[in-house]
Write a protein that holds these residues in place. Structure first.
Motif, mmCIF file in Angstrom:
data_model
loop_
_atom_site.group_PDB
_atom_site.id
_atom_site.type_symbol
_atom_site.label_atom_id
_atom_site.label_comp_id
_atom_site.label_asym_id
_atom_site.label_seq_id
_atom_site.Cartn_x
_atom_site.Cartn_y
_atom_site.Cartn_z
ATOM 1 N N ILE A 110 12.255 -3.596 0.097
ATOM 2 C CA ILE A 110 12.459 -2.477 -0.969
ATOM 3 C C ILE A 110 11.556 -2.694 -2.140
ATOM 4 O O ILE A 110 11.258 -1.710 -2.856
ATOM 5 N N GLY A 111 11.230 -4.009 -2.230
ATOM 6 C CA GLY A 111 10.453 -4.276 -3.557
ATOM 7 C C GLY A 111 9.608 -5.483 -3.702
ATOM 8 O O GLY A 111 9.804 -6.140 -2.387
ATOM 9 N N TYR A 112 9.138 -5.630 -4.948
ATOM 10 C CA TYR A 112 8.155 -6.877 -4.983
ATOM 11 C C TYR A 112 8.738 -7.441 -6.411
ATOM 12 O O TYR A 112 9.114 -6.611 -7.339
ATOM 13 N N ILE A 113 8.563 -8.849 -6.531
ATOM 14 C CA ILE A 113 8.554 -9.593 -7.702
ATOM 15 C C ILE A 113 7.744 -10.706 -7.938
ATOM 16 O O ILE A 113 7.397 -11.154 -6.762
ATOM 17 N N VAL B 63 0.871 -1.213 -0.189
ATOM 18 C CA VAL B 63 -0.059 0.008 0.073
ATOM 19 C C VAL B 63 0.904 1.203 0.052
ATOM 20 O O VAL B 63 0.341 2.154 -0.808
ATOM 21 N N ASN B 64 1.881 1.519 0.793
ATOM 22 C CA ASN B 64 2.775 2.731 0.849
ATOM 23 C C ASN B 64 3.504 2.532 -0.291
ATOM 24 O O ASN B 64 3.585 3.880 -0.891
ATOM 25 N N TRP B 65 4.331 1.364 -1.146
ATOM 26 C CA TRP B 65 4.684 1.733 -2.435
ATOM 27 C C TRP B 65 3.897 2.241 -3.387
ATOM 28 O O TRP B 65 4.393 2.909 -4.060
ATOM 29 N N LEU B 66 2.751 1.652 -3.401
ATOM 30 C CA LEU B 66 1.851 1.673 -4.390
ATOM 31 C C LEU B 66 0.923 2.932 -4.355
ATOM 32 O O LEU B 66 -0.141 3.055 -4.964
ATOM 33 N N ASN B 67 1.134 3.889 -3.310
ATOM 34 C CA ASN B 67 0.699 5.085 -3.497
ATOM 35 C C ASN B 67 1.762 6.293 -3.533
ATOM 36 O O ASN B 67 1.386 7.683 -3.358
ATOM 37 N N GLY C 209 -1.724 -18.631 -9.700
ATOM 38 C CA GLY C 209 -0.313 -19.301 -10.218
ATOM 39 C C GLY C 209 0.774 -18.811 -10.073
ATOM 40 O O GLY C 209 1.958 -19.436 -10.377
ATOM 41 N N ALA C 210 0.885 -17.476 -9.852
ATOM 42 C CA ALA C 210 2.069 -16.665 -9.820
ATOM 43 C C ALA C 210 2.618 -16.589 -8.165
ATOM 44 O O ALA C 210 1.732 -16.836 -7.398
ATOM 45 N N MET C 211 3.839 -16.910 -8.312
ATOM 46 C CA MET C 211 4.690 -16.777 -6.853
ATOM 47 C C MET C 211 4.859 -15.281 -6.804
ATOM 48 O O MET C 211 5.484 -14.555 -7.579
ATOM 49 N N ARG C 212 4.469 -14.674 -5.612
ATOM 50 C CA ARG C 212 4.584 -13.299 -5.504
ATOM 51 C C ARG C 212 5.341 -13.141 -4.237
ATOM 52 O O ARG C 212 5.436 -13.971 -3.206
ATOM 53 N N CYS C 213 6.489 -12.233 -4.369
ATOM 54 C CA CYS C 213 7.442 -12.213 -3.277
ATOM 55 C C CYS C 213 7.814 -10.740 -2.896
ATOM 56 O O CYS C 213 7.672 -9.728 -3.824
ATOM 57 N N ILE C 214 8.325 -10.541 -1.835
ATOM 58 C CA ILE C 214 8.937 -9.459 -1.444
ATOM 59 C C ILE C 214 10.434 -9.364 -1.635
ATOM 60 O O ILE C 214 11.232 -10.467 -1.378
ATOM 61 N N VAL C 215 11.114 -8.190 -1.905
ATOM 62 C CA VAL C 215 12.544 -8.264 -2.210
ATOM 63 C C VAL C 215 13.209 -7.448 -1.080
ATOM 64 O O VAL C 215 12.686 -6.146 -0.998
ATOM 65 N N ALA C 216 14.245 -7.849 -0.485
ATOM 66 C CA ALA C 216 15.070 -7.203 0.625
ATOM 67 C C ALA C 216 16.164 -6.902 0.351
ATOM 68 O O ALA C 216 17.043 -7.690 -0.452
ATOM 69 N N ILE D 40 11.131 -1.854 -7.829
ATOM 70 C CA ILE D 40 11.811 -1.432 -6.357
ATOM 71 C C ILE D 40 10.669 -0.267 -5.888
ATOM 72 O O ILE D 40 10.543 0.747 -6.602
ATOM 73 N N GLY D 41 10.297 -0.521 -4.624
ATOM 74 C CA GLY D 41 9.084 0.524 -4.214
ATOM 75 C C GLY D 41 9.505 1.633 -3.360
ATOM 76 O O GLY D 41 8.903 2.330 -3.009
#
Length: 193
Positions: free
Chosen positions: A69-72, A23-27, A56-63, A101-102
């Motif tokens: 700091i981001g999403y993949i 929510v923070n990144w996508l605002n 079916g997608a694998m959703r992940c946080i990137v640190a 990178i958010g």
């Protein structure tokens, strides 16, 4: 659950507690300029709909150095995309991926390249992919340069492929394959480049 980790990048599966990060990144209008569009700020409900629905997608946080700091997200291509991209019936194991990178203070430091190469290591050596594809919008030159530095090549134009800020945008199909991986390893081992 950890997906993959190297010295500075950690990729882990998205958890319910990560909603506030998204929510923070996508605002942030800067982030939205490149991912989702400035006309699509996300509240918690929209984050739930777009990032937590099973598809079916694998959703992940990137640190980066243990700071989120981001999403993949990544997924094996289905027949419809394989056909559209020109890979129908070729028998390859092909993954598609999207990422951002958010936190803009982490932009322009080479971290995007580290994220992409970390995921390529996962795809090639753990998931045993034959090919990884992305479809960045053509105007996003910074992302395209990053992907090219990681070994992706432009395969073909995808006209009016993605809706962004109320307009269908042209994209590039970019591909990284085992053949490219082998060539890069040879170049690095010989100290060429």
């Amino acid at each position: 659950m950890f997906i993959y980790k190297n010295e500075s990048i950690t990729i882990r599966q998205l958890e319910a507690s990560d909603k506030s990060l998204l929510v923070n990144w996508l605002n942030d209008p800067l982030v939205l300029t490149y991912y989702e569009g400035r006309d699509r700020p996300h509240d918690e409900e929209l984050v739930e709909e777009h990032f937590y629905q099973v598809d079916g997608a694998m959703r992940c946080i990137v640190a980066y150095k243990d700071v989120p700091i981001g999403y993949i997200q990544f997924y094996e291509l289905e027949e419809e995309e394989r056909f559209e991209y020109g890979y129908a019936g070729n028998g390859e194991k092909i993954f598609g991926t999207d990422q951002f990178i958010g936190v803009p203070s982490y932009w322009n430091q080479g971290i995007g390249k580290q994220i992409v190469t970390t995921m390529l290591a996962y795809f090639m050596h753990v998931a045993r992919a034959d090919r990884v594809v992305m479809d960045p919008q053509q105007w996003n030159v910074r992302a395209i340069r990053c992907y090219e530095r990681c070994g992706f090549v432009k395969v073909k134009e995808l006209p009016q492929h993605e809706m962004h800020e109320g307009e269908l945008r042209d994209c590039w199909l970019m591909s990284y394959s085992r053949d490219i991986e082998a060539a890069l390893i040879t170049v690095n081992e010989q100290g060429i480049g």
